[in-house]
Design a protein around this motif. Structure first.
Motif, PDB file in Angstrom:
ATOM      1  N   ALA A 113      -5.960   9.313   0.777  1.00  0.00           N
ATOM      2  CA  ALA A 113      -6.703   8.077   0.527  1.00  0.00           C
ATOM      3  C   ALA A 113      -5.935   7.109  -0.368  1.00  0.00           C
ATOM      4  O   ALA A 113      -6.116   5.892  -0.270  1.00  0.00           O
ATOM      5  N   ARG A 114      -5.037   7.615  -1.226  1.00  0.00           N
ATOM      6  CA  ARG A 114      -4.320   6.751  -2.150  1.00  0.00           C
ATOM      7  C   ARG A 114      -2.991   6.240  -1.585  1.00  0.00           C
ATOM      8  O   ARG A 114      -2.334   5.409  -2.222  1.00  0.00           O
ATOM      9  N   ARG A 115      -2.583   6.710  -0.452  1.00  0.00           N
ATOM     10  CA  ARG A 115      -1.246   6.381   0.047  1.00  0.00           C
ATOM     11  C   ARG A 115      -1.033   4.887   0.288  1.00  0.00           C
ATOM     12  O   ARG A 115       0.038   4.364  -0.050  1.00  0.00           O
ATOM     13  N   PRO A 116      -1.997   4.143   0.879  1.00  0.00           N
ATOM     14  CA  PRO A 116      -1.749   2.694   1.032  1.00  0.00           C
ATOM     15  C   PRO A 116      -1.542   1.981  -0.295  1.00  0.00           C
ATOM     16  O   PRO A 116      -0.717   1.063  -0.389  1.00  0.00           O
ATOM     17  N   TRP A 117      -2.292   2.380  -1.338  1.00  0.00           N
ATOM     18  CA  TRP A 117      -2.062   1.758  -2.645  1.00  0.00           C
ATOM     19  C   TRP A 117      -0.642   2.026  -3.124  1.00  0.00           C
ATOM     20  O   TRP A 117       0.018   1.150  -3.702  1.00  0.00           O
ATOM     21  N   VAL A 118      -0.168   3.254  -2.897  1.00  0.00           N
ATOM     22  CA  VAL A 118       1.167   3.620  -3.359  1.00  0.00           C
ATOM     23  C   VAL A 118       2.247   2.877  -2.580  1.00  0.00           C
ATOM     24  O   VAL A 118       3.309   2.549  -3.124  1.00  0.00           O
ATOM     25  N   LEU A 119       2.015   2.589  -1.301  1.00  0.00           N
ATOM     26  CA  LEU A 119       2.993   1.800  -0.539  1.00  0.00           C
ATOM     27  C   LEU A 119       3.238   0.454  -1.221  1.00  0.00           C
ATOM     28  O   LEU A 119       4.385   0.015  -1.374  1.00  0.00           O
ATOM     29  N   LEU A 120       2.151  -0.199  -1.624  1.00  0.00           N
ATOM     30  CA  LEU A 120       2.295  -1.486  -2.302  1.00  0.00           C
ATOM     31  C   LEU A 120       2.946  -1.306  -3.676  1.00  0.00           C
ATOM     32  O   LEU A 120       3.802  -2.101  -4.075  1.00  0.00           O
ATOM     33  N   ALA A 121       2.555  -0.250  -4.393  1.00  0.00           N
ATOM     34  CA  ALA A 121       3.140  -0.010  -5.712  1.00  0.00           C
ATOM     35  C   ALA A 121       4.634   0.267  -5.603  1.00  0.00           C
ATOM     36  O   ALA A 121       5.429  -0.231  -6.412  1.00  0.00           O
ATOM     37  N   ARG A 122       5.036   1.046  -4.603  1.00  0.00           N
ATOM     38  CA  ARG A 122       6.463   1.358  -4.437  1.00  0.00           C
ATOM     39  C   ARG A 122       7.268   0.101  -4.103  1.00  0.00           C
ATOM     40  O   ARG A 122       8.423  -0.043  -4.529  1.00  0.00           O
ATOM     41  N   ALA A 123       6.671  -0.840  -3.364  1.00  0.00           N
ATOM     42  CA  ALA A 123       7.346  -2.108  -3.081  1.00  0.00           C
ATOM     43  C   ALA A 123       7.569  -2.900  -4.367  1.00  0.00           C
ATOM     44  O   ALA A 123       8.616  -3.527  -4.553  1.00  0.00           O
ATOM     45  N   ALA A 124       6.585  -2.870  -5.281  1.00  0.00           N
ATOM     46  CA  ALA A 124       6.740  -3.571  -6.560  1.00  0.00           C
ATOM     47  C   ALA A 124       7.863  -2.946  -7.386  1.00  0.00           C
ATOM     48  O   ALA A 124       8.652  -3.657  -8.015  1.00  0.00           O
ATOM     49  N   TYR A 125       7.958  -1.622  -7.383  1.00  0.00           N
ATOM     50  CA  TYR A 125       9.047  -0.961  -8.106  1.00  0.00           C
ATOM     51  C   TYR A 125      10.404  -1.340  -7.510  1.00  0.00           C
ATOM     52  O   TYR A 125      11.388  -1.534  -8.240  1.00  0.00           O
ATOM     53  N   GLY A 126      10.481  -1.410  -6.171  1.00  0.00           N
ATOM     54  CA  GLY A 126      11.740  -1.789  -5.542  1.00  0.00           C
ATOM     55  C   GLY A 126      12.171  -3.190  -5.927  1.00  0.00           C
ATOM     56  O   GLY A 126      13.352  -3.439  -6.217  1.00  0.00           O
TER      57      GLY A 126
END
Length: 538
Positions: free
Chosen positions: A453-466
């Motif tokens: 359930a949290r994976r879509p949030w993490v996709l956006l978070a990982r883009a911010a880290y990149g």
């Protein structure tokens, strides 16, 4: 010394000489160490492996063999202490400094991969809280000094957040065993610190108690330690102090002893403690509905404000729901930026101000069903005119689709959906770049392998880290776990003003952030602009 392996190579036609007894070798080792090491030097050395080669005449017997070994070992240790050997050697100022580094690595889940902590490698399979508890129990003489060193670096609150409040309670039981036959005591200084920490971290009562105890123990090393039962009672009183102006604490009588009668000359010991000013929690009382920030807020997630700049410039907020669901969605994304500490971030008052939303409970919202798919399209549009070259990395049953050039994540889920996404992008999967980092590191840090359930949030978070890493010279492609630990982790303070400001923590690579122009940058948030302020150079 973890192990000693003795290999004897015999040249000649006769029988090999007898091997020395273990007691003889132990005696020789003790003499060598007594001669080489200065008893007044508190430094602690960790040597990964030492090979001692020497030759001896076989006919001179075991004593000559042991003497040759001792002489060669003495020379090698002397060279090591003089700095002639660097590889496979770690020096710490004290054993407490080594233990502090070991505890931090165990809380972070990285101790198993560092040879200097091999003494407690058998804790690797345990949860971080259990590993830390067992390590402290095995080092009672330096447990509090090691925790004091963590606190001195302003990392105690983050340390407590990583092991959780249950873990902090277990550690308190290790540090404060039950005291029988003595009156338990709690100093006014400790009570005042506990009230302050409790107000700063209201969701972590035992973490606040551990932080307060370590702080007082480091400043008053000879003060008597209270029993665990007294600390539990103090936590309840500190909770009551949140809604009262003062707390009166009466030391209880130990349960294993008879009540002590009170006389006119022996009044009950009582301490009146006035708690420090509680950090202002946000509210939606202004006409516009934006949170009011009338006082500073201490936060363990000041680094999220730095990452929010990338969230805004990548226009990731455009992918979030609108209306009443906008605030919870922003807060869920901000919590995802905190990695495995997302529960603590969800309840952080400073992030409530950042996202203009105060949650009613601990239940995070589920992401929109099409959020991941829309993010992939959004990413490709922002990369235009440069093409997106997808690569697939499988970690267990999980497939991660990444852009080969930027290493950003495009999809996170099962393999069939990953294949469909690649076909829709009109490109066949390519092999990852030779210098690509293993995404399993961030997968573990975000703690989403079994939390779909949290994976879509993490996709956006990982883009911010990149995006954040690409703004810093030489750190393109850095993992989110590394970026947070080296550049963003620590306690800061959100302060009111026009605009508001967030004082960022002191981090190991502070210079990199300064060179990246982070100091003084304005970041747009749902509650208004906020200025990033790095610690002032001394």
């Amino acid at each position: 010394m973890g192990a000693l392996e003795l290999k004897l190579f015999h040249h000649g036609s006769g029988l090999p000489p007898a091997l020395p007894e273990e007691a003889d070798i132990a005696t020789a080792l003790q003499k060598v160490l007594d001669n080489c090491l200065d008893p007044n030097d508190p430094s602690y050395w960790v040597v990964r492996r030492m090979t001692v080669r020497f030759q001896a005449e076989a006919g001179q017997g075991v004593p000559h063999l042991v003497a040759g070994f001792a002489a060669q070992l003495r020379d090698q240790i002397a060279g090591l202490l003089a700095g002639e050997v660097i590889e496979g050697v770690r020096r710490y100022d004290t054993r407490a400094a080594w233990l502090a580094a070991c505890l931090w690595a165990e809380a972070d889940g990285t101790a198993a991969h560092q040879w200097q902590f091999a003494r407690y490698r058998h804790h690797a399979a345990l949860p971080p809280a259990d590993a830390v508890r067992l390590t402290l129990a095995a080092e009672p003489d330096v447990a509090l000094p090691a925790l004091a060193l963590i606190a001195r670096e302003d990392r105690m609150r983050l340390f407590c957040a990583r092991i959780g409040d249950v873990g902090c309670r277990a550690i308190l039981r290790v540090l404060l065993p039950a005291v029988r036959g003595q009156r338990p005591t709690l100093s006014p200084t400790l009570m005042a610190r506990l009230v302050h920490e409790r107000t700063a971290t209201p969701k972590r009562s035992f973490g606040a108690a551990l932080t307060a105890l370590v702080d007082v123990a480091s400043t008053e090393p000879h003060a008597p330690m209270p029993s665990f039962a007294v600390v539990e009672r103090a936590i309840r009183l500190a909770s009551e102090a949140e809604n009262a102006g003062a707390v009166t604490y009466v030391e209880p009588v130990p349960s294993d002893s008879a009540p002590m009668p009170k006389t006119d000359t022996e009044p009950a010991q009582a301490h009146s403690v006035k708690p420090e000013t509680r950090p202002q929690r946000i509210s939606s009382a202004s006409p516009q509905g934006a949170p009011e920030l009338s006082a500073g807020i201490e936060t363990g997630f000041a680094g999220v404000f730095v990452l929010w700049r990338s969230v805004m410039e990548l226009k990731l907020v455009d992918l979030l729901p609108v209306g009443d669901a906008a605030g919870p969605a922003r807060l869920a994304l901000a919590a995802a930026l905190a990695g495995r500490a997302y529960h603590e971030a969800w309840n952080d008052p400073a992030l409530h101000w950042l996202c203009d939303h105060v949650p009613k409970d601990d239940a995070m919202p589920d992401p929109p069903p099409d959020l991941a798919a829309r993010f992939a399209v959004h990413f490709a549009a922002r990369r235009h005119p440069f093409p997106v070259v997808p690569t697939v990395t499988r970690v267990g049953r999980l497939s991660i689709v990444q852009d080969r050039h930027t290493q950003d994540w495009l999809w996170l889920g099962d393999g069939r959906r990953a294949d469909r996404l690649i076909r829709r992008m009109g490109a066949g999967p390519q092999l990852p770049a030779p210098d690509a980092r293993d995404p399993a590191v961030d997968l573990a840090w975000f703690d989403i392998r079994h939390r779909a359930a949290r994976r879509p949030w993490v996709l956006l978070a990982r883009a911010a880290y990149g995006d954040f890493a690409r703004r810093l010279h030489g750190l393109q492609g850095a993992s989110a776990a590394w970026s947070w630990d080296r550049l963003l982790a620590g306690w800061g303070r959100l302060e009111p003003g026009g605009p508001a400001s967030i004082r960022l923590p002191s981090v190991p690579l502070d210079l990199v952030l300064r060179m990246g122009g982070m100091d003084g940058t304005l970041v747009e948030t749902a509650s208004g602009p906020v200025m990033l302020q790095l610690p002032r150079a001394v």
